[in-house]
Design a protein around this motif. Structure first.
Motif, PDB file in Angstrom:
ATOM      1  N   ALA A  46       0.813  -1.219   0.000  1.00  0.00           N
ATOM      2  CA  ALA A  46       0.000   0.000   0.000  1.00  0.00           C
ATOM      3  C   ALA A  46       0.848   1.273   0.000  1.00  0.00           C
ATOM      4  O   ALA A  46       0.493   2.264  -0.623  1.00  0.00           O
ATOM      5  N   ARG A  47       1.977   1.242   0.689  1.00  0.00           N
ATOM      6  CA  ARG A  47       2.803   2.447   0.809  1.00  0.00           C
ATOM      7  C   ARG A  47       4.026   2.400  -0.102  1.00  0.00           C
ATOM      8  O   ARG A  47       5.024   3.058   0.152  1.00  0.00           O
ATOM      9  N   GLN A  49       4.563   3.712  -2.983  1.00  0.00           N
ATOM     10  CA  GLN A  49       4.911   4.969  -3.644  1.00  0.00           C
ATOM     11  C   GLN A  49       5.875   5.780  -2.798  1.00  0.00           C
ATOM     12  O   GLN A  49       6.787   6.425  -3.314  1.00  0.00           O
ATOM     13  N   SER A  50       5.674   5.733  -1.484  1.00  0.00           N
ATOM     14  CA  SER A  50       6.587   6.434  -0.584  1.00  0.00           C
ATOM     15  C   SER A  50       7.978   5.813  -0.654  1.00  0.00           C
ATOM     16  O   SER A  50       8.994   6.522  -0.678  1.00  0.00           O
ATOM     17  N   THR A  51       8.020   4.493  -0.725  1.00  0.00           N
ATOM     18  CA  THR A  51       9.300   3.786  -0.836  1.00  0.00           C
ATOM     19  C   THR A  51      10.003   4.135  -2.142  1.00  0.00           C
ATOM     20  O   THR A  51      11.211   4.384  -2.168  1.00  0.00           O
ATOM     21  N   LYS A  54      11.384   7.770  -2.023  1.00  0.00           N
ATOM     22  CA  LYS A  54      12.602   7.861  -1.212  1.00  0.00           C
ATOM     23  C   LYS A  54      13.787   7.238  -1.942  1.00  0.00           C
ATOM     24  O   LYS A  54      14.895   7.784  -1.930  1.00  0.00           O
ATOM     25  N   SER A 208       8.382   3.406 -10.634  1.00  0.00           N
ATOM     26  CA  SER A 208       7.150   2.714 -10.230  1.00  0.00           C
ATOM     27  C   SER A 208       6.768   1.654 -11.255  1.00  0.00           C
ATOM     28  O   SER A 208       6.313   0.557 -10.898  1.00  0.00           O
TER      29      SER A 208
END
Length: 264
Positions: A46-47, A49-51, A54, A208
């Motif tokens: 789920a997260r 995109q944040s990974t 960064k 991505s």
């Protein structure tokens, strides 16, 4: 309006446009893997995109450091045909390692792959007549990573390539001036952070797509090598197109080349 470009130059510009505007990495990955990237996207955490963001920012900071400190030294060989295949092999090897460990390896593998790709981009720049000793040229190499990842804020009427260049222009000018005066003595300086953040936001779109492809359970390490080969090939194409355009701009000026590009 009659173009000042010769028939040969117009053909080169048409080739550059074909490289820069299509097809997207997502389309090539889907076609090669035989599976739509949407499937991979659905398998990502789920997260993620944040990974990805960064990891992209860290990769760009590493790439900036390499661009400023070592690319000019490493690329003193006489200009000639770029060594695209050598760099593809290196990227494939890096991808194989990353593929074996999946998305967990992204933060480690991406800076390595990006550095390999940056060296390839610099090699292509040199083969198109660029002086890699100039800091402006090195930053032009870095901005290649902002190409091929169109954002929602881009002008829909503009080409993706020129939209990316326009978005980067102010930050590139600021960073060029800062580096010319102070070098990398302050890596966290606002001018450098702004540039790397802008590039990372666009680079992250393509990363991505790479991550989504790696999430599709097919061949592990083998698929990682294949995906990274397509990944570096994508940016090699961006670099080739970009530096063809820059070469022609130095001869004819930016506006005549842009007009010819849009009508190519």
């Amino acid at each position: 309006m009659t173009s000042s470009l010769s028939k040969t130059e117009l053909a080169e510009l048409k080739r550059a446009k074909a490289l820069l505007e299509n097809p997207s990495l997502a389309a090539r990955l889907s076609a090669t893997l035989g599976s739509p990237l949407e499937r991979g996207m659905s398998m990502l955490p789920a997260r993620f995109q944040s990974t990805v963001q960064k990891a992209s920012e860290a990769a760009m900071m590493k790439a900036l450091d390499v661009a400023v400190k070592s690319i000019g030294v490493e690329n003193r060989r006489k200009a000639g045909v770029s060594q695209d295949r050598v760099h593809k092999l290196a990227a494939a090897t890096s991808g194989a390692v990353g593929g074996a460990f999946g998305l967990l390896a992204l933060s480690v593998e991406l800076p390595i792959s990006t550095t390999i790709m940056l060296r390839s981009v610099a090699d292509i720049a040199k083969s198109e007549g660029e002086n890699i000793q100039h800091i402006e040229t090195r930053l032009a190499c870095l901005t290649v990573f902002a190409m091929g990842g169109r954002t929602a804020s881009d002008d829909a009427a503009e080409s993706g390539y020129f939209a990316a260049r326009l978005a980067m222009s102010g930050a590139v000018s600021e960073a060029t001036k800062f580096l010319a005066e102070k070098g990398m003595s302050k890596a966290g300086a606002p001018a450098l952070v702004r540039l790397t953040s802008l590039i990372a936001s666009r680079f992250g779109i393509v990363v991505s797509e790479k991550a989504a492809a790696q999430a599709i359970p097919i061949l592990g390490a083998a698929s990682g090598a294949l995906i990274n080969t397509l990944f570096i090939e994508h940016f090699q194409n961006m670099a080739r197109g970009h530096f063809i355009v820059r070469r022609l701009e130095k001869i004819h000026g930016e506006e005549p080349v842009r007009i010819a590009y849009l009508s190519a």
